[in-house]
Design an enzyme around this catalytic site. Sequence first.
Site, PDB file in Angstrom:
ATOM      1  N   GLN A   1       0.630  -1.296  -0.046  1.00  0.00           N
ATOM      2  CA  GLN A   1       0.116   0.063  -0.148  1.00  0.00           C
ATOM      3  C   GLN A   1       0.755   1.208   0.067  1.00  0.00           C
ATOM      4  O   GLN A   1       0.288   2.352  -0.510  1.00  0.00           O
ATOM      5  CB  GLN A   1      -0.794   0.026   1.237  1.00  0.00           C
ATOM      6  CG  GLN A   1      -1.881  -1.033   1.153  1.00  0.00           C
ATOM      7  CD  GLN A   1      -2.823  -1.108   2.539  1.00  0.00           C
ATOM      8  OE1 GLN A   1      -3.317  -0.339   2.885  1.00  0.00           O
ATOM      9  NE2 GLN A   1      -2.739  -2.477   2.983  1.00  0.00           N
TER      10      GLN A   1
ATOM     11  N   CYS B   1      -1.451   5.924   7.332  1.00  0.00           N
ATOM     12  CA  CYS B   1      -0.342   6.843   6.753  1.00  0.00           C
ATOM     13  C   CYS B   1      -0.861   8.226   6.943  1.00  0.00           C
ATOM     14  O   CYS B   1      -1.457   8.897   5.783  1.00  0.00           O
ATOM     15  CB  CYS B   1       0.053   6.622   5.299  1.00  0.00           C
ATOM     16  SG  CYS B   1       1.361   7.357   4.835  1.00  0.00           S
TER      17      CYS B   1
ATOM     18  N   LYS C   1       0.122   5.126  12.103  1.00  0.00           N
ATOM     19  CA  LYS C   1      -0.362   4.035  11.342  1.00  0.00           C
ATOM     20  C   LYS C   1       0.370   3.559  10.060  1.00  0.00           C
ATOM     21  O   LYS C   1       0.062   4.286   9.103  1.00  0.00           O
ATOM     22  CB  LYS C   1      -1.886   3.810  11.349  1.00  0.00           C
ATOM     23  CG  LYS C   1      -2.483   3.630  12.663  1.00  0.00           C
ATOM     24  CD  LYS C   1      -3.904   3.354  12.560  1.00  0.00           C
ATOM     25  CE  LYS C   1      -4.494   3.552  14.063  1.00  0.00           C
ATOM     26  NZ  LYS C   1      -3.764   2.610  14.961  1.00  0.00           N
TER      27      LYS C   1
ATOM     28  N   ALA D   1       3.375   0.699   7.543  1.00  0.00           N
ATOM     29  CA  ALA D   1       4.069  -0.277   7.495  1.00  0.00           C
ATOM     30  C   ALA D   1       5.572  -0.186   8.224  1.00  0.00           C
ATOM     31  O   ALA D   1       5.927  -1.208   8.783  1.00  0.00           O
ATOM     32  CB  ALA D   1       4.315  -0.664   6.004  1.00  0.00           C
ATOM     33  N   ALA D   2       5.883   0.900   8.194  1.00  0.00           N
ATOM     34  CA  ALA D   2       7.451   1.450   8.895  1.00  0.00           C
ATOM     35  C   ALA D   2       7.142   0.913  10.361  1.00  0.00           C
ATOM     36  O   ALA D   2       7.985   0.300  11.135  1.00  0.00           O
ATOM     37  CB  ALA D   2       7.800   2.838   8.704  1.00  0.00           C
TER      38      ALA D   2
ATOM     39  N   CYS E   1       6.902   8.383   7.611  1.00  0.00           N
ATOM     40  CA  CYS E   1       6.152   8.856   6.519  1.00  0.00           C
ATOM     41  C   CYS E   1       6.725   9.735   5.511  1.00  0.00           C
ATOM     42  O   CYS E   1       7.517  10.628   5.773  1.00  0.00           O
ATOM     43  CB  CYS E   1       5.117   9.629   7.418  1.00  0.00           C
ATOM     44  SG  CYS E   1       3.674  10.169   6.320  1.00  0.00           S
TER      45      CYS E   1
HETATM   46  C1  LIG Z   1      -2.493   5.423   0.292  1.00  0.00           C
HETATM   47  C2  LIG Z   1      -1.657   4.737   1.345  1.00  0.00           C
HETATM   48  C3  LIG Z   1      -0.189   5.075   1.526  1.00  0.00           C
HETATM   49  C4  LIG Z   1       0.503   4.762   2.681  1.00  0.00           C
HETATM   50  N1  LIG Z   1       1.643   5.070   2.559  1.00  0.00           N
HETATM   51  C5  LIG Z   1       2.570   4.490   3.539  1.00  0.00           C
HETATM   52  C6  LIG Z   1       4.160   4.895   3.481  1.00  0.00           C
HETATM   53  O1  LIG Z   1       4.634   5.646   2.676  1.00  0.00           O
HETATM   54  N2  LIG Z   1       4.656   4.290   4.404  1.00  0.00           N
HETATM   55  C7  LIG Z   1       4.122   3.400   5.483  1.00  0.00           C
HETATM   56  O2  LIG Z   1       5.060   2.825   6.259  1.00  0.00           O
HETATM   57  N3  LIG Z   1       2.883   2.820   5.393  1.00  0.00           N
HETATM   58  C8  LIG Z   1       2.159   3.645   4.585  1.00  0.00           C
HETATM   59  N4  LIG Z   1       0.912   3.178   4.291  1.00  0.00           N
HETATM   60  C9  LIG Z   1       0.263   2.280   5.598  1.00  0.00           C
HETATM   61  C10 LIG Z   1       0.442   0.855   5.496  1.00  0.00           C
HETATM   62  O3  LIG Z   1       0.244   0.041   4.113  1.00  0.00           O
HETATM   63  C11 LIG Z   1      -0.198   0.244   6.651  1.00  0.00           C
HETATM   64  O4  LIG Z   1      -0.229   0.885   7.856  1.00  0.00           O
HETATM   65  C12 LIG Z   1       0.190  -1.435   6.733  1.00  0.00           C
HETATM   66  O5  LIG Z   1      -0.281  -1.936   5.457  1.00  0.00           O
HETATM   67  C13 LIG Z   1      -0.681  -1.849   8.054  1.00  0.00           C
HETATM   68  O6  LIG Z   1      -0.313  -3.346   7.958  1.00  0.00           O
HETATM   69  P1  LIG Z   1      -1.687  -4.115   9.028  1.00  0.00           P
HETATM   70  O7  LIG Z   1      -0.787  -5.665   8.344  1.00  0.00           O
HETATM   71  O8  LIG Z   1      -1.988  -3.707  10.032  1.00  0.00           O
HETATM   72  O9  LIG Z   1      -2.603  -4.173   7.865  1.00  0.00           O
HETATM   73  P2  LIG Z   1      -2.846  -4.404   6.257  1.00  0.00           P
HETATM   74  O10 LIG Z   1      -1.528  -4.400   5.532  1.00  0.00           O
HETATM   75  O11 LIG Z   1      -3.882  -3.601   5.606  1.00  0.00           O
HETATM   76  O12 LIG Z   1      -3.446  -6.054   6.073  1.00  0.00           O
HETATM   77  C14 LIG Z   1      -4.548  -6.412   6.795  1.00  0.00           C
HETATM   78  C15 LIG Z   1      -4.939  -7.713   6.465  1.00  0.00           C
HETATM   79  O13 LIG Z   1      -5.924  -8.459   7.128  1.00  0.00           O
HETATM   80  C16 LIG Z   1      -7.038  -8.887   6.155  1.00  0.00           C
HETATM   81  N5  LIG Z   1      -8.237  -9.079   6.912  1.00  0.00           N
HETATM   82  C17 LIG Z   1      -9.075  -8.096   7.165  1.00  0.00           C
HETATM   83  N6  LIG Z   1     -10.193  -8.471   7.651  1.00  0.00           N
HETATM   84  C18 LIG Z   1      -9.865  -9.913   8.102  1.00  0.00           C
HETATM   85  C19 LIG Z   1     -10.566 -10.932   8.930  1.00  0.00           C
HETATM   86  N7  LIG Z   1     -11.827 -10.677   9.125  1.00  0.00           N
HETATM   87  N8  LIG Z   1      -9.870 -12.124   8.787  1.00  0.00           N
HETATM   88  C20 LIG Z   1      -8.758 -12.371   8.455  1.00  0.00           C
HETATM   89  N9  LIG Z   1      -7.911 -11.444   7.784  1.00  0.00           N
HETATM   90  C21 LIG Z   1      -8.672 -10.229   7.530  1.00  0.00           C
HETATM   91  C22 LIG Z   1      -6.909  -8.220   5.076  1.00  0.00           C
HETATM   92  O14 LIG Z   1      -7.385  -8.998   4.039  1.00  0.00           O
HETATM   93  C23 LIG Z   1      -5.443  -7.703   4.888  1.00  0.00           C
HETATM   94  O15 LIG Z   1      -4.714  -8.717   4.080  1.00  0.00           O
HETATM   95  C24 LIG Z   1      -0.087   3.385   3.473  1.00  0.00           C
HETATM   96  C25 LIG Z   1      -1.265   3.154   3.233  1.00  0.00           C
HETATM   97  C26 LIG Z   1      -2.114   3.810   2.153  1.00  0.00           C
HETATM   98  C27 LIG Z   1      -3.500   3.016   2.190  1.00  0.00           C
END
Ligand SMILES: Cc1cc2nc3c(=O)[nH]c(=O)nc-3n(C[C@H](O)[C@H](O)[C@H](O)COP(=O)(O)OP(=O)(O)OC[C@H]3O[C@@H](n4cnc5c(N)ncnc54)[C@H](O)[C@@H]3O)c2cc1C
Length: 415
Positions: A47, A166, A311, A313-314, A346
């Site tokens: 993302q 983000c 919030k 990925a970092a 960020c």
């Molecule tokens: C436009 C944008 C720009 C960004 N820019 C940056 C950046 O520059 N630098 C940075 O570090 N971060 C950035 N991010 C943020 C980063 O992508 C997220 O913070 C990161 O992906 C969070 O990881 P996560 O595993 O918590 O969630 P996600 O990566 O969103 O993964 C969640 C997973 O859980 C699954 N899931 C959902 N519900 C269920 C369920 N009921 N049962 C089982 N699985 C489920 C989903 O299918 C998904 O695969 C950005 C995000 C966006 C949208």
Amino acid sequence: MAENNYKIVIIGGGAAGITVAASLLRHNAGKQFDITVIDPASEHYYQPAFTLVGGGCFNFEKTKRSMKSLIPKGAKWLQEAATNINPEDNTVSLSNNTDIEYDYLVVCPGLALDWSATEGLAETIGKNGVCSNYSPDYVQYTWECLQKIKSGDTLFFCQPPLPFKCPGAPQKIAYLSADYLKQKKLLESCDLHFATSGPKMFGLDYFAISLAKVADRYGIEKNFHHHLIKVDGDSKTATFELMGGDNQGEIVEFTFDMLHATPVQRTPAFLHNTDLINEAGYVEVHQNSLQQLKYPNIFGLGDVTTTPNSKSAAAVRKQSPTVVQNIKNMIDGKAVEESYNGYGSCPLTTSRSTVMMAEFMYGGVITPTMPYIAKPRVESKLMWRAKKFGLPILYWDYMLKGYEKFFEPKLNYKD
Ligand SMILES: Cc1cc2nc3c(=O)[nH]c(=O)nc-3n(C[C@H](O)[C@H](O)[C@H](O)COP(=O)(O)OP(=O)(O)OC[C@H]3O[C@@H](n4cnc5c(N)ncnc54)[C@H](O)[C@@H]3O)c2cc1C
């Protein structure tokens, strides 16, 4: 609990779930861990590159990989959604009406995008010039809209109240767009607005002051306290409620040719049946150990938790080693570590060739990883290359493979 064979269930195979699974497997010398990742999605997206895709600087296809290809060897993948967590029984209920048992549970299903929380947005997103980098379904439409901008057009880039993922993303696309229009010699004739419900450009003044100068340089009007409450795609009208400021509660309307929306974001609904969450629906964990506050064998990380970091990925990259170490500590009968310091990052794309690399931890302490290469609030060409080329490699080939050693941020930085 089975002796010497610990069932670890991970809800979510996003940035956090895959990283934790891969990292646990690297610590699995004694073959102690039986790891299952639950995720219904067939695709996994990088993302952080969506900002670049929307700005026309990155190929969308390169943000996507099949979930199957990312599940680390040695872990199982259940392609189901979690529908409930039953912490008293140590089970998770699944969409196929079965339950799975765990000894340790890692909760990281990210955030869901709630388009219908803003009146009219669900009906018009993806058409009528209303776009969003927040979804793989609409991110390419942002770039489509941008290329259709003509002299005299009005563009809005909207930012809701926190929390959302983000926090810099809503304004990053404003700068990428402004720089594109500058290159096309359209910037001066267009009217650009950054409409944020907040009172300043960024949570930390250290960056907010520099970002205000970037916006001014492009002639982007800063509409503070503007909270988007309605979008009418047919008449291309955006309605804002003023939040805070002198005219609190006032309703104002603008017409637009392009509107970039950041949808309201919420934790997945299944969590709302559990007692793991706070009033806003976020999984309550200790902000340094990431251990759930009521159930010691449950950990949470990523976007879904109450931790007050940015919030990103970092942040996940720095949270995962804490979760992995603490599961190991519990198995070994040791105390959990409080080792996550709130680091988040960020990379603020201030043009189509520069990035201001914002890195910070709890308390707003600035923690740059490589200040000798680029000072945090300097717009750096090298950091643009890091964002576009380096960080995707770091994500796919290092973080998601469970490697934990990274350059460490400087904790006592001053400039
Ligand atoms: C436009 C944008 C720009 C960004 N820019 C940056 C950046 O520059 N630098 C940075 O570090 N971060 C950035 N991010 C943020 C980063 O992508 C997220 O913070 C990161 O992906 C969070 O990881 P996560 O595993 O918590 O969630 P996600 O990566 O969103 O993964 C969640 C997973 O859980 C699954 N899931 C959902 N519900 C269920 C369920 N009921 N049962 C089982 N699985 C489920 C989903 O299918 C998904 O695969 C950005 C995000 C966006 C949208």
